[in-house]
Design an enzyme around this catalytic site. Sequence first.
Site, short mmCIF file in Angstrom:
data_model
loop_
_atom_site.label_atom_id
_atom_site.label_comp_id
_atom_site.label_asym_id
_atom_site.label_seq_id
_atom_site.Cartn_x
_atom_site.Cartn_y
_atom_site.Cartn_z
CB VAL A 11 44.01 -70.25 33.17
CG1 VAL A 11 45.10 -69.82 32.57
CG2 VAL A 11 43.10 -71.44 32.78
CE LYS A 35 37.62 -66.02 41.75
NZ LYS A 35 37.79 -65.83 40.35
CD GLU A 151 44.63 -73.54 29.95
OE1 GLU A 151 45.27 -74.27 30.20
OE2 GLU A 151 43.44 -73.21 29.68
CE LYS A 207 43.16 -74.49 25.11
NZ LYS A 207 43.20 -74.06 26.26
CB CYS A 263 38.82 -76.81 27.68
SG CYS A 263 39.77 -75.93 28.71
CE LYS A 266 35.99 -71.69 27.43
NZ LYS A 266 36.77 -71.07 26.98
C1 UDX Z 1 41.39 -80.09 28.40
C2 UDX Z 1 42.70 -80.30 27.85
O1 UDX Z 1 43.09 -81.83 28.00
C3 UDX Z 1 43.64 -79.34 28.12
O2 UDX Z 1 44.73 -79.49 27.40
C4 UDX Z 1 42.96 -77.94 27.90
O3 UDX Z 1 44.01 -76.91 28.41
C5 UDX Z 1 41.71 -77.99 28.69
O4 UDX Z 1 40.72 -78.81 28.15
P1 UDX Z 1 40.21 -80.82 30.92
O5 UDX Z 1 38.86 -80.33 30.33
O6 UDX Z 1 40.70 -80.24 32.19
O7 UDX Z 1 41.31 -80.43 29.80
O8 UDX Z 1 40.09 -82.37 30.80
P2 UDX Z 1 40.58 -83.65 30.04
O9 UDX Z 1 41.36 -84.50 30.84
O10 UDX Z 1 41.35 -83.11 28.49
O11 UDX Z 1 39.21 -84.25 29.77
C6 UDX Z 1 38.09 -83.78 29.11
C7 UDX Z 1 37.07 -84.47 28.80
O12 UDX Z 1 37.22 -85.68 28.00
C8 UDX Z 1 36.43 -85.17 30.07
O13 UDX Z 1 35.14 -85.38 30.12
C9 UDX Z 1 36.96 -86.96 30.14
O14 UDX Z 1 36.09 -87.73 30.76
C10 UDX Z 1 36.76 -87.03 28.55
N1 UDX Z 1 37.84 -88.04 28.15
C11 UDX Z 1 38.91 -87.79 28.12
C12 UDX Z 1 37.13 -89.39 27.36
O15 UDX Z 1 36.06 -89.29 27.52
N2 UDX Z 1 38.07 -90.00 27.07
C13 UDX Z 1 39.42 -90.09 26.95
O16 UDX Z 1 40.22 -90.69 26.49
C14 UDX Z 1 39.96 -88.75 27.50
#
Ligand code: UDX
Length: 436
Positions: A11, A35, A151, A207, A263, A266
């Site tokens: 982030v 890092k 975020e 959030k 995300c 958790k």
């Molecule tokens: C998520 C939120 O979208 C973001 O706004 C937040 O800040 C962090 O968490 P991220 O974890 O990067 O982002 O991925 P995301 O694209 O949201 O997908 C999360 C999980 O859901 C993945 O395992 C994905 O495969 C799954 N998913 C998503 C589905 O199984 N079906 C869907 O329709 C969408």
Amino acid sequence: MKIAMVGSGYVGLVSGACFADFGHDVVCIDKDQSKIDLLHDGVMPIYEPGLDALVESNVKSGSLTFTTDLAEGIKDAQAIFIAVGTPSRRGDGHADLTFVYQVAREVGEHLANDAVIVTKSTVPVGTGDEVERILADSGTTHQFSVVSNPEFLREGAAIRDFKRPDRIVIGAEDEFGRNIMREVYRPLFLNESPILFVNRRSSELIKYAANAFLATKITFINEMADLCEQVGADVQDVSRGIGMDNRIGPKFLHAGPGYGGSCFPKDTLALLKTAEDYESPIRIVEAVVKVNESRKRAMGRKVLEALGGADTARGKKVALLGLTFKPNTDDMRDSPAIAIAQTLHDAGVEIAAYDPEGMEQAKPLMPDVTMCSNPYDAIEGANVVAIVTEWDTFRALDLNRMKELAQDPVLVDLRNIYQPSDVRSAGFTYVSIGRD
Ligand code: UDX
């Protein structure tokens, strides 16, 4: 404006690079010397498409720098962002705020000018109050305001999400905080991205509520997919049919093996902890967490079934295509692939896998899986090929070559990326999610 970003993880780094690109003067700070050394050498410590180029150009122009020295880094900064990790606390699922409070103490100790302290880390309701108390206790004589600015970045699309957000949420308690945040986000404001000013506790809750809602949407369609399989309906048609209703919307209605990542798992747990602490249970999210957890192993059983059942699976071979929790990331956190591999391994199945970016991170999590250098090496001799993550490179596999290499032509597509008729006419047995 000078901005300090404390924490140069996912982030912090993405936000810092994007703020620099907007013309702010940004210092990214991290305790981890290795890092910072990597960043000085132009090497990204995480995989995110487009980040290396963005960092490079802003380092070149002088608007983005890196340091391990917090006191030096926050000097003259009008906005000091806290973007450190808030992992699940071992044992109880509470967000672990050790790093956030540690940074607050250090900032209090070294604050050399008036500033807004912004929590970007995902933190439970009330954390801003505690950060404010820590800063007040530090005895600083400078004016400060503690603001929440969550975020909503998706891994793999983080830069676009940052630059073209659906909304920016700012939780501030005073005009000083609101004014500086307006300045910070002015370039986006000019882009007509809506900025929502709310109080700090609402912002902190937004959030968690957003992530819990999205996790619920996914889990809803996943259970609907199970029902589709029983009644002979097609979950993709059901998704389309309900998604066209503007009140529902088409996004996050793709049935699959369950959500993973850094995300949703958790944050849903942390939200439940908050709800419990305030004696205000959110039963729908409790159900979502349980359903999603059991779904991952259920997907392993689905693959076993395609092998002919658990009883005869010992010694057979499965090729897993895709290991990360979603495409365009190397992140393995809570990926369904881990539980799937474990279920198969428990049944005595041999597993070969390929993932474009995730194999390094996957290796220690699945020590019994053979990692291959391309999908076809994994497929060789397999009794079942299972697509777990919808990387683009798996969307156009050479079905004829697969058929020649595999022991048996069986494809389990846990992401529904193929047309059943195409795969079947190539001579495969095809199993997908929520449809025939
Ligand atoms: C998520 C939120 O979208 C973001 O706004 C937040 O800040 C962090 O968490 P991220 O974890 O990067 O982002 O991925 P995301 O694209 O949201 O997908 C999360 C999980 O859901 C993945 O395992 C994905 O495969 C799954 N998913 C998503 C589905 O199984 N079906 C869907 O329709 C969408």
